[in-house]
Design an enzyme around this catalytic site. Structure first.
Site, PDB file in Angstrom:
ATOM      1  N   CYS A   3      34.618  88.890  43.078  1.00 16.21           N
ATOM      2  CA  CYS A   3      35.630  88.777  44.139  1.00 16.21           C
ATOM      3  C   CYS A   3      34.871  88.592  45.518  1.00 16.21           C
ATOM      4  O   CYS A   3      34.450  89.515  46.016  1.00 16.21           O
ATOM      5  CB  CYS A   3      36.748  89.686  44.063  1.00 16.21           C
ATOM      6  SG  CYS A   3      38.038  89.165  45.499  1.00 16.21           S
ATOM      7  N   CYS A  11      39.629  92.399  51.277  1.00 15.52           N
ATOM      8  CA  CYS A  11      40.608  92.676  50.475  1.00 15.52           C
ATOM      9  C   CYS A  11      39.997  93.994  49.672  1.00 15.52           C
ATOM     10  O   CYS A  11      39.134  93.487  48.902  1.00 15.52           O
ATOM     11  CB  CYS A  11      41.276  91.739  49.747  1.00 15.52           C
ATOM     12  SG  CYS A  11      42.629  92.202  48.415  1.00 15.52           S
ATOM     13  N   CYS A  14      41.805  96.183  45.095  1.00 17.73           N
ATOM     14  CA  CYS A  14      41.485  96.179  43.589  1.00 17.73           C
ATOM     15  C   CYS A  14      40.465  97.423  43.808  1.00 17.73           C
ATOM     16  O   CYS A  14      39.141  97.336  43.663  1.00 17.73           O
ATOM     17  CB  CYS A  14      40.749  94.908  43.017  1.00 17.73           C
ATOM     18  SG  CYS A  14      42.005  94.015  42.494  1.00 17.73           S
ATOM     19  N   GLN A 209      57.752  93.202  33.746  1.00 16.57           N
ATOM     20  CA  GLN A 209      56.388  93.890  33.872  1.00 16.57           C
ATOM     21  C   GLN A 209      55.296  92.988  34.294  1.00 16.57           C
ATOM     22  O   GLN A 209      55.293  91.722  33.953  1.00 16.57           O
ATOM     23  CB  GLN A 209      56.071  94.065  32.470  1.00 16.57           C
ATOM     24  CG  GLN A 209      57.304  95.224  31.837  1.00 16.57           C
ATOM     25  CD  GLN A 209      57.176  96.387  32.203  1.00 16.57           C
ATOM     26  OE1 GLN A 209      56.260  96.979  32.940  1.00 16.57           O
ATOM     27  NE2 GLN A 209      58.182  97.456  31.715  1.00 16.57           N
ATOM     28  N   TYR A 238      67.406 102.038  32.058  1.00 16.46           N
ATOM     29  CA  TYR A 238      66.394 101.055  33.049  1.00 16.46           C
ATOM     30  C   TYR A 238      65.987  99.912  32.279  1.00 16.46           C
ATOM     31  O   TYR A 238      64.672  99.643  32.268  1.00 16.46           O
ATOM     32  CB  TYR A 238      65.422 101.998  33.678  1.00 16.46           C
ATOM     33  CG  TYR A 238      65.721 103.384  34.147  1.00 16.46           C
ATOM     34  CD1 TYR A 238      65.961 103.728  35.424  1.00 16.46           C
ATOM     35  CD2 TYR A 238      65.693 104.502  33.237  1.00 16.46           C
ATOM     36  CE1 TYR A 238      66.439 104.684  35.877  1.00 16.46           C
ATOM     37  CE2 TYR A 238      66.221 105.811  33.888  1.00 16.46           C
ATOM     38  CZ  TYR A 238      66.279 105.864  34.980  1.00 16.46           C
ATOM     39  OH  TYR A 238      66.606 107.093  35.684  1.00 16.46           O
ATOM     40  N   GLU A 259      71.062  99.314  33.262  1.00 17.45           N
ATOM     41  CA  GLU A 259      70.250  98.829  34.385  1.00 17.45           C
ATOM     42  C   GLU A 259      71.226  98.652  35.765  1.00 17.45           C
ATOM     43  O   GLU A 259      72.358  98.213  35.435  1.00 17.45           O
ATOM     44  CB  GLU A 259      69.611  97.621  33.983  1.00 17.45           C
ATOM     45  CG  GLU A 259      69.305  96.543  34.854  1.00 17.45           C
ATOM     46  CD  GLU A 259      68.146  96.956  35.818  1.00 17.45           C
ATOM     47  OE1 GLU A 259      67.081  97.607  35.179  1.00 17.45           O
ATOM     48  OE2 GLU A 259      68.026  97.069  37.002  1.00 17.45           O
ATOM     49  N   ASN A 303      62.505 103.618  30.881  1.00 18.09           N
ATOM     50  CA  ASN A 303      61.414 102.983  31.545  1.00 18.09           C
ATOM     51  C   ASN A 303      61.479 102.804  32.956  1.00 18.09           C
ATOM     52  O   ASN A 303      62.096 101.922  33.508  1.00 18.09           O
ATOM     53  CB  ASN A 303      61.197 101.411  30.637  1.00 18.09           C
ATOM     54  CG  ASN A 303      59.901 100.904  31.369  1.00 18.09           C
ATOM     55  OD1 ASN A 303      60.109  99.533  31.490  1.00 18.09           O
ATOM     56  ND2 ASN A 303      58.995 101.317  31.984  1.00 18.09           N
ATOM     57  N   CYS A 330      54.906 104.113  34.493  1.00 19.58           N
ATOM     58  CA  CYS A 330      54.078 103.605  35.187  1.00 19.58           C
ATOM     59  C   CYS A 330      53.357 104.688  36.446  1.00 19.58           C
ATOM     60  O   CYS A 330      52.652 104.244  37.248  1.00 19.58           O
ATOM     61  CB  CYS A 330      54.276 102.367  35.940  1.00 19.58           C
ATOM     62  SG  CYS A 330      55.470 102.817  37.136  1.00 19.58           S
TER      63      CYS A 330
END
Ligand SMILES: C[S@@+](CC[C@H](N)C(=O)[O-])C[C@H]1O[C@@H](n2cnc3c(N)ncnc32)[C@H](O)[C@@H]1O
Length: 379
Positions: A3, A11, A14, A209, A238, A259, A303, A330
């Site tokens: 990159c 940036c 990442c 996702q 969720y 939800e 989730n 997550c």
């Protein structure tokens, strides 16, 4: 992944880019094993492709009408153009230069945060596995809508896969991505995402996702674990546009998705109606739904967003007597604190899904089973 923006220091989103991918995966799994321990059935991590996996782009628009930049706000709030970011799916990478051209053609003045002038704040792009696209222009006001409409035929011609175009109006001078008002400019208001043979419908303000291939793997894995347990009833709390519930529904099983997003539930209902899936969908808060339910299911899928399910729902699950919970997380920190509130439910199986390569983030699917004598009484 190479990159030039990372190398130039423009940036640094990442954070794990310099780490070889195999080492990234090993490090992510090591962190998860440290969190949950070794005394459970760890399945091999589900890897992603290393680039071209992001199905959504959230581009800040800066610069000028003549020379717009689509990317991020860098140092000193200067716009950095990242239209060639290698994380995005190929269809998004191909679309972003065209969208920059559209900004010029339709004379959409980029919003200047410091001066509080201009209109266009973000361009949000989502890609379906087919290459079809949804594009949302987030604007300070409705002022540019007429010009966007006028030049829309050019954009639809330039991007044949473009199915949904909207203007989202976000009048506030704050760091929020989108406002409540969404003006749909195309015939279609939802993007169809084919995932494991299910057509999930994504409307502008619904969550999906980030990595479609890894999400497909996550849903397949969840379906395999649930089928092996064979529950007669389950909840998908969720549920978003219904990914888990639609994969887990079966002829002799009732599935209910819950939800808060009205749009997401409308999509999930439409998918269930079209496919005949035995799944119902309810708009509501997950905790309020669970704590007021008259009938309890055999299994619950959760989730939640990064904050986790929270103490109230975790305690309710602990006391409910429900035998199995599938938790897709997550955020290891919120997963850990939720697990602490459910000592009667033990993690028996886990698998990491690398939803966000090049970063320290990933998705962890765990199966919780009620153990021994700790079964609580039903509320
Ligand atoms: C991580 S996403 C998961 C979506 C879905 N399970 C999927 O696979 O795409 C979390 C979802 O929870 C929803 N949500 C947030 N707070 C909620 C609440 N209190 N009760 C129910 N849903 C909620 C969000 O709108 C979002 O769609």
């Amino acid at each position: 992944m190479d990159c030039r923006h990372y190398d130039a220091g423009r940036c640094r989103s990442c954070t794990w880019l310099p780490i070889p991918y195999a080492d990234q995966l090993a490090a992510a799994e090591r962190d998860c094993r440290e969190l949950l321990g070794e005394d459970l059935d760890w399945r091999a991590p589900f890897a992603s492709v290393e680039e071209g996996f992001r199905n959504k782009a959230k581009m800040v628009v800066t610069g000028s009408i003549e020379e717009p930049r689509l990317g991020i706000l860098g140092e000193g709030a200067t716009g950095v153009d990242l239209r060639d970011c290698g994380l995005h799916e190929p269809a998004i990478q191909a679309a972003l230069p065209v969208l920059a051209g559209f900004v010029t053609r339709a004379a959409l003045a980029p919003y200047d945060v410091a001066q509080r002038r201009g209109e266009l704040k973000f361009v949000l792009v989502t890609a379906a596995p087919s290459g079809d696209l949804m594009v949302r222009f987030v604007s300070r006001s409705q002022e540019p809508v007429t010009r966007i409409r006028k030049h829309l035929p050019w954009l639809l011609d330039a991007l044949p896969g473009l199915r949904v175009v909207t203007v989202n109006v976000q009048p506030e001078h704050k760091a929020v991505l989108e406002g409540e008002l969404e003006i749909v400019l195309t015939e279609h208001a939802a993007l169809a995402l084919e995932v494991n043979g299910h057509t999930l419908l994504l409307r502008p303000q619904s969550f999906f996702q980030t990595n479609t291939a890894v999400a497909a793997g996550l849903y397949r894995e969840a379906a395999a674990w649930v089928d092996a347990l064979g529950p007669a009833s389950l909840w998908d709390l969720y549920c978003g546009v219904g990914g888990f519930a639609l994969h887990l529904a079966a002829p002799h099983r009732t599935a209910i998705g819950v939800e808060t997003s009205v749009e997401a539930i409308a999509s999930a209902r439409e998918t269930a109606r079209r496919s005949g899936a035995a799944a119902e969908f309810v708009v509501g808060d997950a905790t309020a739904f669970a704590t007021s339910a008259q009938e309890l299911p055999d299994l619950v899928v959760v989730n939640p967003p990064r904050r986790g399910i929270g103490t109230e729902l975790a305690r309710w699950l602990q006391e409910s007597g429900i035998r199995h919970v599938l938790y897709s997380s997550c955020n290891p920190a919120s997963l850990a604190s939720d697990l602490e509130a459910m000592p009667g439910l033990r993690v028996v199986r886990a698998r990491l899904f690398d939803m966000f390569p090049q970063t320290a983030h990933s998705e962890l699917l765990v199966l919780l089973e009620r153990h021994g004598d700790a079964v609580g009484s039903r509320p």
